[in-house]
Design a protein around this motif. Structure first.
Motif, PDB file in Angstrom:
ATOM      1  N   LEU A  26       7.470  60.269  25.853  1.00 59.36           N
ATOM      2  CA  LEU A  26       8.709  59.505  25.755  1.00 59.36           C
ATOM      3  C   LEU A  26       9.515  60.030  24.578  1.00 59.36           C
ATOM      4  CD1 LEU A  26      10.507  57.021  26.480  1.00 59.36           C
ATOM      5  CD2 LEU A  26       9.013  55.669  24.973  1.00 59.36           C
TER       6      LEU A  26
ATOM      7  N   ALA B 218      12.648  59.594  21.831  1.00 56.29           N
ATOM      8  CA  ALA B 218      13.488  58.613  21.136  1.00 56.29           C
ATOM      9  C   ALA B 218      14.465  59.391  20.253  1.00 56.29           C
ATOM     10  CB  ALA B 218      12.633  57.656  20.307  1.00 56.29           C
TER      11      ALA B 218
ATOM     12  N   VAL C  65      10.040  51.657  26.015  1.00 51.66           N
ATOM     13  CA  VAL C  65       8.703  51.550  26.601  1.00 51.66           C
ATOM     14  C   VAL C  65       8.797  51.110  28.061  1.00 51.66           C
ATOM     15  CG1 VAL C  65       6.540  50.249  26.530  1.00 51.66           C
ATOM     16  CG2 VAL C  65       7.513  51.175  24.414  1.00 51.66           C
TER      17      VAL C  65
ATOM     18  N   ILE D 117       4.963  59.609  21.978  1.00 50.27           N
ATOM     19  CA  ILE D 117       6.388  59.448  21.699  1.00 50.27           C
ATOM     20  C   ILE D 117       6.817  60.504  20.699  1.00 50.27           C
ATOM     21  CG2 ILE D 117       8.233  57.904  20.985  1.00 50.27           C
ATOM     22  CD1 ILE D 117       6.449  55.539  21.506  1.00 50.27           C
TER      23      ILE D 117
ATOM     24  N   GLY E  83       9.847  61.151  18.362  1.00 47.58           N
ATOM     25  CA  GLY E  83      11.023  60.526  17.772  1.00 47.58           C
ATOM     26  C   GLY E  83      11.719  61.464  16.806  1.00 47.58           C
TER      27      GLY E  83
ATOM     28  N   ALA F 103      10.175  54.889  17.453  1.00 46.87           N
ATOM     29  CA  ALA F 103       8.828  55.271  17.877  1.00 46.87           C
ATOM     30  C   ALA F 103       7.765  54.454  17.158  1.00 46.87           C
ATOM     31  CB  ALA F 103       8.614  56.760  17.629  1.00 46.87           C
TER      32      ALA F 103
ATOM     33  N   THR G 268       5.236  51.712  18.893  1.00 45.59           N
ATOM     34  CA  THR G 268       3.779  51.832  18.759  1.00 45.59           C
ATOM     35  C   THR G 268       3.153  50.547  18.263  1.00 45.59           C
ATOM     36  OG1 THR G 268       4.042  54.192  18.274  1.00 45.59           O
ATOM     37  CG2 THR G 268       1.950  53.193  17.676  1.00 45.59           C
TER      38      THR G 268
ATOM     39  N   VAL H 254       0.755  53.645  23.724  1.00 48.08           N
ATOM     40  CA  VAL H 254       1.099  54.863  22.983  1.00 48.08           C
ATOM     41  C   VAL H 254      -0.161  55.635  22.604  1.00 48.08           C
ATOM     42  CG1 VAL H 254       2.292  55.801  20.967  1.00 48.08           C
ATOM     43  CG2 VAL H 254       3.193  53.766  22.122  1.00 48.08           C
TER      44      VAL H 254
ATOM     45  N   LEU I  38       2.043  60.096  18.173  1.00 50.75           N
ATOM     46  CA  LEU I  38       3.412  60.103  17.658  1.00 50.75           C
ATOM     47  C   LEU I  38       3.752  61.452  17.055  1.00 50.75           C
ATOM     48  CD1 LEU I  38       3.659  56.738  15.642  1.00 50.75           C
ATOM     49  CD2 LEU I  38       4.731  57.266  17.840  1.00 50.75           C
TER      50      LEU I  38
END
Length: 256
Positions: free
Chosen positions: A17, A19, A71, A84, A86, A94, A98, A105, A108
């Motif tokens: 994902l 961000a 999300v 994620i 970010g 992010a 989380t 998640v 990161l």
């Protein structure tokens, strides 16, 4: 609300994902590496309200709501669990995603980020907000000045510099006032110690907007986080694309 967020879904494989940053977009912040990431992963990239083709919000943005929305978009795209990535403001999104959705998640990557405002960002946000209303081209000059690494900036010819400023002025999303207002409220410091997934923090060492010291604070605050320093300004995708991508792919490869 989810259906109103424009988002891209590309690739196959483990979920990722995106961000993006304030005053940015998925294409603007991740476009340089998006196709590469999608070769090995299912990448979901939502544009915040007022970015890309996502309608501008009529109310102030809230970090909890934005994190929840991203999300929900990832889950709606078929990702049960995901890492994620970010960037800038997206690092706070992010982190919040989380801590609010720890079951979703897996890891990161926080680039050019911050858990709080220091005086540099605080001043920059004030100027940014004022120039949004008064002089978009002067805003583009200001952001180019503070967000571009010295060597990259000085390598531009006068004509290239003028073109870069014009392109940035034309790019400023309609939702920038709400994005900047959200940046001004960021403080995720109390959440960092509770993050229990692997984390990579990418510090941009020539960054005049989000200083590398703020990335180091993120790395120090997250248990077991790895710190990688890349010689670039805030716009790492333009200045050090290959180094950024290599760091991301090495880290994500260990999660698979």
């Amino acid at each position: 609300m989810t259906e109103h967020f424009h988002h891209v879904v590309r690739g196959t494989g483990p979920g990722l994902l995106l961000a993006h940053g304030g005053g940015g977009s998925v294409e603007g912040n991740f476009g340089a590496i998006l196709d590469d990431l999608a070769r090995t992963r299912t990448v979901v990239g939502p544009d915040y309200p007022g970015s890309g083709t996502t309608p501008r919000s009529a109310t102030p943005l809230d970090l909890d709501e934005l994190a929840d929305e991203l999300v929900a978009i990832a889950v709606g795209a078929g990702l049960e669990r995901f890492a994620i990535l970010g960037y800038s403001l997206g690092t706070a999104v992010a982190v919040r995603a989380t801590t609010r959705h720890p079951d979703r998640v897996t890891g990161l990557v926080l680039t050019s980020g911050f858990a709080r405002l220091d005086n540099r960002i605080r001043l920059a946000v004030d100027v940014w907000a004022a120039l949004l209303h008064d002089d978009p081209k002067l805003l583009a000059k200001f952001l180019t000045l503070v967000a571009t690494g010295r060597d990259h900036l000085e390598a531009l010819t006068p004509g290239q510099l003028e073109t870069a400023v014009d392109q940035l002025a034309a790019f400023v999303p309609d939702g920038s006032p709400e994005h900047v207002a959200l940046v001004a409220k960021v403080d995720t410091r109390a959440e960092l110690a509770g993050i229990a997934v692997p984390a990579l923090v990418v510090a941009t060492t020539l960054d005049g907007l989000a200083s590398p010291a703020l990335s180091r604070e993120l790395a120090d605050g997250i248990p077991g986080a790895e710190l990688v320093e890349v010689e670039a300004g805030h716009n790492i995708g333009a200045e050090a694309r290959d180094e950024w991508l290599a760091a991301i792919e090495k880290f994500l490869g260990r999660l698979s």
